[in-house]
Scaffold this motif. Structure first.
Motif, PDB file in Angstrom:
ATOM      1  N   ALA A 197       0.834  -1.205   0.000  1.00  0.00           N
ATOM      2  CA  ALA A 197       0.000   0.000   0.000  1.00  0.00           C
ATOM      3  C   ALA A 197       0.867   1.253   0.000  1.00  0.00           C
ATOM      4  O   ALA A 197       0.588   2.213  -0.722  1.00  0.00           O
ATOM      5  N   LEU A 198       1.929   1.236   0.787  1.00  0.00           N
ATOM      6  CA  LEU A 198       2.823   2.388   0.819  1.00  0.00           C
ATOM      7  C   LEU A 198       3.597   2.518  -0.492  1.00  0.00           C
ATOM      8  O   LEU A 198       3.748   3.616  -1.031  1.00  0.00           O
ATOM      9  N   LYS A 199       4.041   1.400  -1.037  1.00  0.00           N
ATOM     10  CA  LYS A 199       4.762   1.408  -2.320  1.00  0.00           C
ATOM     11  C   LYS A 199       3.906   2.025  -3.418  1.00  0.00           C
ATOM     12  O   LYS A 199       4.385   2.840  -4.205  1.00  0.00           O
ATOM     13  N   TRP A 200       2.630   1.672  -3.448  1.00  0.00           N
ATOM     14  CA  TRP A 200       1.732   2.206  -4.479  1.00  0.00           C
ATOM     15  C   TRP A 200       1.438   3.684  -4.286  1.00  0.00           C
ATOM     16  O   TRP A 200       1.001   4.363  -5.208  1.00  0.00           O
ATOM     17  N   ALA A 201       1.667   4.214  -3.078  1.00  0.00           N
ATOM     18  CA  ALA A 201       1.444   5.635  -2.805  1.00  0.00           C
ATOM     19  C   ALA A 201       2.666   6.490  -3.152  1.00  0.00           C
ATOM     20  O   ALA A 201       2.603   7.709  -3.083  1.00  0.00           O
ATOM     21  N   LEU A 202       3.782   5.825  -3.517  1.00  0.00           N
ATOM     22  CA  LEU A 202       5.011   6.549  -3.846  1.00  0.00           C
ATOM     23  C   LEU A 202       5.137   6.759  -5.352  1.00  0.00           C
ATOM     24  O   LEU A 202       4.706   5.906  -6.132  1.00  0.00           O
TER      25      LEU A 202
END
Length: 84
Positions: free
Chosen positions: A44-49
């Motif tokens: 989820a964090l990777k996709w927000a970067l």
């Protein structure tokens, strides 16, 4: 509930994800409280970067030693982790 520590090379575009709370405690350094797995939080964090921004995520089961973090960080961690 698990606390995760995440470092990103660039700030996330948003902090919506599978966590109950997200706190930026220093530049690029986040604390995330979630009932989800490490994999779910990481992705989820990777996709927000943006693009291929660097990222590392690790669970924090014990209260870490720290200094120079945003006000309230130590208290927040003590309330959610076990003493060393």
């Amino acid at each position: 509930m698990t606390v995760y520590l995440a470092w990103t090379a660039v700030p996330p575009e948003d902090l919506e994800g599978p966590w109950h709370e997200a706190r930026e405690v220093a530049d690029g350094l986040l604390l995330l409280e979630s009932t989800e797995s490490l994999s779910a939080v990481y992705h989820a964090l990777k996709w927000a970067l943006p693009g291929e921004a660097a990222l590392i995520v690790v669970p924090v089961p014990q209260t870490p030693k720290s200094r120079g973090m945003a006000p309230g960080t130590t208290t927040w961690l003590r309330e959610r982790t076990t003493p060393p």
